[in-house]
Design a protein around this motif. Structure first.
Motif, PDB file in Angstrom:
ATOM      1  N   ASP A   1      -4.239   9.273   5.479  1.00 57.82           N
ATOM      2  CA  ASP A   1      -4.335   9.876   6.812  1.00 57.82           C
ATOM      3  C   ASP A   1      -5.745   9.707   7.387  1.00 57.82           C
ATOM      4  N   ALA A   2      -6.759   9.971   6.559  1.00 62.97           N
ATOM      5  CA  ALA A   2      -8.144   9.865   7.038  1.00 62.97           C
ATOM      6  C   ALA A   2      -8.479   8.434   7.429  1.00 62.97           C
TER       7      ALA A   2
ATOM      8  N   PHE B   1      -6.553   6.209   8.770  1.00 59.81           N
ATOM      9  CA  PHE B   1      -6.069   5.858  10.112  1.00 59.81           C
ATOM     10  C   PHE B   1      -6.803   6.649  11.195  1.00 59.81           C
ATOM     11  N   GLU B   2      -7.255   7.839  10.852  1.00 60.44           N
ATOM     12  CA  GLU B   2      -8.050   8.600  11.827  1.00 60.44           C
ATOM     13  C   GLU B   2      -9.393   7.907  12.091  1.00 60.44           C
ATOM     14  N   MET B   3      -9.991   7.420  11.019  1.00 59.13           N
ATOM     15  CA  MET B   3     -11.290   6.750  11.136  1.00 59.13           C
ATOM     16  C   MET B   3     -11.162   5.408  11.868  1.00 59.13           C
ATOM     17  N   GLY B   4     -10.034   4.763  11.697  1.00 60.27           N
ATOM     18  CA  GLY B   4      -9.841   3.421  12.254  1.00 60.27           C
ATOM     19  C   GLY B   4     -10.276   2.381  11.238  1.00 60.27           C
TER      20      GLY B   4
ATOM     21  N   TYR C   1      -0.081  18.645   2.058  1.00 53.79           N
ATOM     22  CA  TYR C   1       0.073  18.641   3.512  1.00 53.79           C
ATOM     23  C   TYR C   1       0.366  20.037   4.051  1.00 53.79           C
TER      24      TYR C   1
ATOM     25  N   ALA D   1       4.983  11.725   8.433  1.00 57.22           N
ATOM     26  CA  ALA D   1       4.030  12.434   9.295  1.00 57.22           C
ATOM     27  C   ALA D   1       4.764  13.417  10.200  1.00 57.22           C
TER      28      ALA D   1
END
Lengths: 313, 313, 313, 313, 313, 313
Positions: free
Chosen positions: A211-212, A214-217, D71, D266
C-alpha cells in the motif's frame, strides 16, 4: 569464447540446450564480469516445494528475451557486461544447513573472482548463503528486498533457525546485512503475530508495504531506494511473491493483492545508481506455473532487468 | 463415536472435510484396532518433491471407496476392524533426521497402544521411522517391499545416510528388519553401479524383479510372500513407483515398464496369512497427478486392500 | 448432401467446426440410417461433474478417426450406413427429471424415424431416457452394459429415484429392459452394502465381473454376449469407467483395476450378430482428461466401433 | 476447545486435515460467534460445473492465511470472534430445489443459534437458501452483492425459476431482500436482452457497474455501501467473477475486464460500519483453477476479510 | 573430456543444464562412437504441433536414467560406447523442405565422422532427412519401424509430398530404404482408404500389425526382426504412438489400443544382432504430456535401450 | 435462415456444436454483412505452435457472450449487422507460402462479396494473407495493430521472408498497407538489435509503446487512432500478446508487462469513427491456455467488440 547470446533471428530459440538467455556456458571465470548461477534448493520451503526445478525452468523461458534493453538507452547489455551461465550449485536435499554451505562455496568462488553473481533460486533460504558469500568479498551489504513477506521470523518448526522465513534476521545477526542501509518493499497480507508488524523495524530495516509503495509512487520509490542504499555495496533479492498471484502464480507462498507485472517492471526499470554486487530471483515453483509458465517468463525478465541495472552501473 | 465410514449413498462423497474413506477422526486411541496416519514429508526425496501434500491428496480420492470388500468374502472391513483417521505426524521441512524422529514418535504412540499403523507417505525415507516405531513393539520385522527400486544404497549426496534411497540398508543395520524373512518385489530399470544388482542380496533380502514376478505368476508369488514372511510380524511398504507410470504418473521417481493397476491389485488381493503389524503407501507426488488424480485413487485403493488384508488376519 | 466424412488427407482435421468424425450435420432425418446425438447432462452425477461438456469433447477428438474399419473386413462404414451428426438434445441443468424428459423426446424423434441413435453422454442417468425412447419403437430391450458399477441401486441422496447410480433398476421396473436377455460386464471394486453383490442378479441380469471376464477370455465373452441377447433388439451402453483409469482418466467415478484400451477394443471388435438398435458412450468428464484427452479419443474410438458393429448387422 | 487456529509457525500448514484457516471443527455451536459452512452444490450452474468441490478447495488454500489482520488495526480476528468450521450442508445433486431446502435448514440452525454464517459456495443459487435462513432470524436484509452479473433474470431453461441466474429477483419477490437498502457492484460485459440493463433497477436495486466503480473511486464506494445499507442487517455475497479472470480464472462464468485482486481487497478492507449478519463467497470452480489455485486463495482471502469486517462490527 | 554421465548419487539429477542422460556435451566429434542429436521440427505434423520442444523435454526426463543396463548383462553402456550430446540441428519453421535439408546436413556430419546418430524428433518427417544422411555413408538401409501408422501415403494436403505421413514411401522411392529387408511393426486403428491396407506391402515392406505382434509373441518377433534385417545396416525409428495413449499420451497422433510400456520395453530388450547404424525416437508432443511427462520418460528409456542395443552390437 | 445467435437463456450454452457466439453457420454469403472465418495456421510461428487449434478454441469460449453491447448504446449487434460463421480456411501445414495463398483465396471470396471478414488466427503471418485479400477490394489499408512486437523484421531463419515476425514490412513493400495512416500500439520488452527501435518508424508507421500508451491516456489514444486512420479503409489486427501474460497466458510469444483486460477492453470500446473493412484476433495458442481458457475468452470478447465497432460504423 563468444560472450554474446545466440541470435534468435538466426536459429530458432527452441534449438539447443537452454542456458540463461542463450548465453554461453562458463568454462572458466576468466574475463567475465558476471555469471548466472542456479541455486536449486527447496529444502527451506515451509509450503510448496519444487523450487529445485526453478533454475532450469527460468532458463527455458529466458530464451524469449533479447539482448537490447530499450529502457536503459537501447544498450546491448552483453556488449557492456561479459556474462556467462555458470550452471548450478550443488545441494543436499533434506539437509538445509549443508545445502547453504554448498551454495555459499559456489557463490564465493564467483565473488572472489570479481564477478557479480546473479542467482536463480531456490526458495528464499538460499539468499542467506549468497549474502554470506558476497559479504566475504564486499563487507556488510545494503539489502534491497522485494517480497510480500519480511522473512525476519526468529525460527520456524521445532525452533529451527534456518528456513525461507528467517534469512533476513540471520543476515543482520551475522553482520552481513547493514540494516540501516537496507529496505524491504512489498509486505502485505495477514500476519502470524501482533509483533510481526514491528519485527523488521526493530532489526533496523526500512519497510515499505504494498500500500505504501503505491502511495509513494513508483518513480519516487526508485529514487528512495537509491538514496537508502547509497554508499554501500548492494544485494538485490527479488522474491516472486512480491507480484500478485495473477502474474506470478507459480510461487511457494502466493499472497493475493500485489502489483502486476507492468508495475513491477516499471519500478525495476526506474532504479538507478545502485552499486549492485549481487542479486537473485527466488521462490519460483515451476509445477504451479503450468502450462504457460508466465511466472518463469517474468522471473527471467526481472533477471534481465537486474543484469541491465548492473551493466548501467 | 461411530466407527463406520459416512455412507456415500446418504450424503454425497464430496460433502465435508475428507478423512480417509470418510472414517471418523480419532479423538482418542481407545477401542481402535488400527489407525490411518499421514506422514507428510518430502525432505528425503532426491527428485520430485511434493509428497508433503500426499496424505490429504490420498484422503481426497479415498472418498470414492466403499466399505465392503468383495475380494475377501464380501466382508464389511470396518465391522471387523475399528479404524480411525489419526491425522498427520508433524515434520520439520529441510531437516530430515528431525523429521524422522517426529514421525517415529507419532507412530510409536499408535503401536504401543496396540494399533496397527497405516501410514500415508511421504517419500520413502519415512518408512525407516515407521519401522523403528513398530519394531520397538514387535521386534525385528519381516519386510514386504513393493517398489521398482531397492532403496538399499549406502548413502546419497554428500555422504548422507538418510534419504528415500537408503532406508532398507539402514533398517537391516539397525536390526529392525530381519532380511532373512524379507522380500523386495518389482525392481526394474537402469542402475547406478554394477554392484546395484547384488547389494540387496548381500544384505540378505530376497529380490523378485518385475520380470521375475510375471514369470513366477502372481498367485504363486502371493503364496511365496506368505511363506517367506511366515513366523514373523510383517511390515508391508508399497512404493507407488512399483506400478507403471501409465497407472501411477504422480510419483517421485517414475520408472517405465511396471505392472498395471489390475495386476497390482490382483497380487495384493491374493495375499493371505500375513501377520501384518504395519503398512504404508508412499511416494505419491500430487502435483504430477493432475487433473484426474488416478495415482491418488490407486494409492487409496491399495491402502484399502491392505486394511482388508489386516482385517482378514 | 454428402453422407461421407470430410477427407482428412485433403483438408487438415483441425479445419472447421468439428462434428463427430467430420460427418455432415443432419439438416433433416430423411435418408439417414443412424445419427449421433449429444446428451450433455451431468445433473445425475454423484461425484465429478462436467459431462455436459463431453459431447463436444468427443467430437473434437473423433476427427482423428478414419472411415475404413479393418477389423470388419476393411469396409467403409459410411458407405454401408448413412450417418449424420444430429447435434445435442436440450437439457435443464439442476432438474434431472425434466432433463430426462427432454432427452427422451429428442431420441424418440430419431428412433421413430427409423434411425439408430448413437448417444454421447452425459452421465449414466441419460441412458434411462434413451432406453425409454428406443423401447417405445422396439419394445423391451436386451441391455449390454459395459461398466465397472452395476448402477442398480434403488435410490440415492434423499431417496431420489433418478441418478447415474439407478437407471438399470428403473429400466427393469419400467419394463423397457428385458433382464433375462441382458448382461452387465466389468463390475469390480469395493461395494456400498453386502447385498450390492446380489442386487443385479435379483433383478434378473447376468453379471460378468472384470475378473470373470478375463477368466472366460474375450472371444468367448463376445460370443456369449451375442447368445445372451439373441432374438432381442439390443441397446449397448458403454460407461467409460469400464476401462482402467490409466486409459480412461477423465470419467465421473474412476475405479482402479480395469481392462486397458487394447483389451477393451478387442472385445468390442469381436462382437458379432447383435441386433443393435441403439447405443451410447457415457460418463466422460473432459476437465479430468487434460491435456492429452485420451479418454475422449477412446470414447470416439469405441463409438466408431459401435457404429461399425451396426453397419455389420 | 481452543478457538484459535493452529499456529503455522509451530506445525507446517500442510499437516492435518484442512479446515478453514486451520480453525477448530465445530463439535457444538455453543459459545461460537460465527461459523464457516460449506455449500457444495453446482446444480444451479448454467455453464461450468464443479463448485461442489469448492468448499474443500477453499479450505485447502485458506491454510496460507494468518490470524492477524493489519488492515483493521492489527487485531487477532479470532480473539475478537469465536469462529469454527461447521463442515458442509448436505445437498441433492440434480435436484436444485431440494438442495436449496437442505442448505436453508443447515444455515438456519446457525442463524437461530445466534451465529453469523459464512458460506462457501457452491454456485450462486445457494445464496437464496442462505438469505431465506438468515432473514428468518433477522428480517428483510440489505444485500451487498459483488458480481459481474446481476443474477436477476426471471427464469432460465424451460422456464425454471431457480438457478445461479435468478436468486436476486426471487429474494425480492419473497420479501427477504430489501432492495431499497441493497446494492449490486461490478456489472459488466455483454447482455442477453435490452431490458437487462434496467431489470435490477426496476426491482429497486442500486447498480454500480465496473466502470462506475472506478469512476467513483474505491474509498468513496466503500462509504457509499455503508450509507446504502445503514439501519439494516446486511448480507454480503461475493461472486468471484466480480474479479477479472486473470486473478480469478476458476469460476463458473468468467467475464473479462474486471478489477484485479489488489483493487478488490482494497475495496473490502475499506468497508466499515456494516451490520453484517451473514456472508458468502461463491462460484469457485476448482477444476479450472489448476494448478496454482489462485482463485481459491483469493476466495479464502476475501472470506478472511469478511470475517474481519464482522469482527470489527 | 570425460565420456561418462554425471553421477546422480553424487550430485542431484536436477542440478545443471540437462543433457541427455547427463552425458557430456560434444565439443568435437573426435573419439566419439555415437551422438545424441535433437531434431526440433514440427513442420511436418498434420495434427498436434509442439514436437519442436521434444528434444529438450526428453533430455529433461532422461536424467532419471542410470548407465548400467541389467537387460544386457549389466554392462555400463558408456564404458562400451563413447557417446555425447551434440545439441540440436537447426530448422526453418514453416518451411518443411528446407528444414529437412538442414537436418540432413547436421546428421550427415555425424555419420561421415563414423558416429552412430541417435535422433530425438521432431515429427516423423525428420526421419527422411536422417535416412538420407545415414544412407549416404552406409548405402540403402534396412528400416525397423515401430509405429501405429505406416506413414507411406503418397501425399498430404494440396498434394505435398513431404509430411509426417509420407517418409517411408519417399525413402523407398529415393532408394535409401531397402524394403525387402525392412519391417513395420504396430499398425492398428481405422484407415483413410481401402488400399491403405496394401500400400506398404506394395512398396515391399513387411507389416506386422499390433494384433499380429501379440499373436506371434514378443520374443519370436524380436528374432524375426533380426532375421529380416540381417546383412544390412539398419536404421530403427521409434514413433511413440506405437505405444498405447495410456502410456504415451503426449504424441502428435495418438491411436487407442497399443502395447503398454512393459511390453514395448520387453520387445526392445529382446532385440539382438542388429547392425544398428542409426536410430531415432520421434513424435513426442510435450504440451500434451503434462504434468507427469511419462511420455518423455518413456522416450528417454527407449532411447537408452537403443543405445544399449548399439553398444551390444 | 435466422441471423440471430441461439438464445442462451433458452438452451444452455454448452448444447450443440459451437459456432462463434452461437451464430448460424454460413450456407451462402448472400444477405450477410460480415463473416467469421477461422485461419488455423501455425506454420509461421517462431516459438510456441498450436494456433491451428485457436479458431475452435475461441468459438468454444465465445458461447459465453451475449448479443447486446452496453458500451455502444445497448444495441443488439446482430440486428444491426447480419453475421454468420463461415468456418475455416484450408491450410497446408509446413508450407507457409501455400498456406497464405489458401487463406487469401478464402478471405478474398468474403471481401469480394461485400462482407467484412473477421479472422480468427492462427499466428500473425495469416494477417498478411488477409491484408492482400481485403486490399484487393478496398485498396491500400490503414493498419491498426495492437501488439507487443512490431513484426516488421526483414526476414527470419535462413533468410525466409514470411513468418509471424515479418508481415508488416511485407505489407508495406507490397503496397497493401498505407503506413502513413497506420499505427502500431503496445510495443514493449527487449529487442533483437539496436535498429529494432527505428525499423517501424523507417517504414512510415506511427509507433505507440505500452509506456507511451499509458502516458497519453486511453481515451486520447482512441481518438488519435481514429484521426490517424481517417479517410482510409482500416484493417484492425489484434495480437493477443498485446495484453499482459497474466490476462493472456495462452499466446505464441508472451511478453511481460502489458495492459490488463480491463484497460484493453476500455481502449477498444472507446474507438469510434473507424471505417473498418476487416479485422482479426491472432496468436492464441490454446495448449498454453488450460484449463480456464481465459485467453480464448478474452479473444472472443475482443472479437465481439470489433464486430460491435463495425456495427457502429
Amino acid at each position: 569464447m563468444s560472450v554474446l547470446p545466440t541470435d534468435s533471428l538466426a536459429t530458432p530459440r527452441f534449438c539447443g540446450v537452454p542456458t540463461f538467455m542463450r548465453l554461453p556456458q562458463a568454462t572458466s571465470l576468466e574475463g567475465l564480469d558476471a555469471a548466472i548461477i542456479g541455486l536449486p534448493s527447496d529444502s527451506g520451503a515451509p509450503f510448496r516445494t519444487g523450487a529445485r526445478f526453478a533454475p532450469n525452468a527460468v532458463r527455458a523461458m529466458s530464451i524469449m528475451l533479447r539482448p537490447i534493453n530499450p529502457y536503459r538507452g537501447g544498450i546491448n547489455v552483453f556488449e557492456r557486461l561479459r556474462v556467462a551461465d555458470a550452471g548450478d550449485a550443488a545441494v543436499v536435499p533434506g539437509y538445509l544447513e549443508e545445502t547453504l554451505a554448498q551454495i555459499e562455496t559456489a557463490v564465493r568462488a564467483l565473488a572472489q573472482a570479481g564477478l557479480t553473481p546473479f542467482g536463480i533460486g531456490g526458495d528464499h533460504s538460499v539468499t542467506l548463503a549468497e549474502l554470506r558469500a558476497v559479504a566475504a568479498t564486499h563487507g556488510p551489504l545494503a539489502l534491497i528486498q522485494f517480497d510480500s513477506h519480511s522473512d525476519t521470523w526468529d525460527s520456524y518448526f521445532a525452533g529451527k533457525k534456518y528456513s525461507a522465513g528467517t534469512p533476513f534476521r540471520r543476515g543482520v545477526e551475522e553482520g552481513i546485512i547493514d540494516p540501516s542501509h537496507s529496505i524491504q518493499i512489498g509486505m502485505r497480507g495477514s500476519l502470524f503475530a501482533p509483533d510481526d508488524v514491528s519485527q523488521s523495524l526493530d532489526l533496523g530495516y526500512e519497510v515499505v508495504t504494498t500500500d505504501a509503495m503505491f502511495e509513494m509512487g513508483l518513480p519516487a520509490l526508485a529514487q528512495h531506494i537509491a538514496a537508502r542504499t547509497a554508499g554501500r555495496p548492494a544485494f538485490l533479492t527479488f522474491d516472486l511473491d512480491f507480484v500478485d498471484p495473477a502474474a506470478a502464480p507459480g510461487v511457494q507462498t502466493p499472497e493475493s493483492g500485489g502489483p502486476n507485472a507492468r508495475e513491477t517492471l516499471a519500478l525495476l526499470r526506474a532504479l538507478k545508481d545502485i552499486n549492485l554486487v549481487g542479486a537473485d530471483v527466488v521462490e519460483l515453483s515451476p509445477g504451479f506455473d503450468q502450462p504457460a509458465q508466465i511466472t518463469a517468463l517474468l522471473a527471467a525478465t526481472v533477471m534481465a532487468e537486474l543484469i541491465a541495472l548492473r551493466a548501467d552501473r
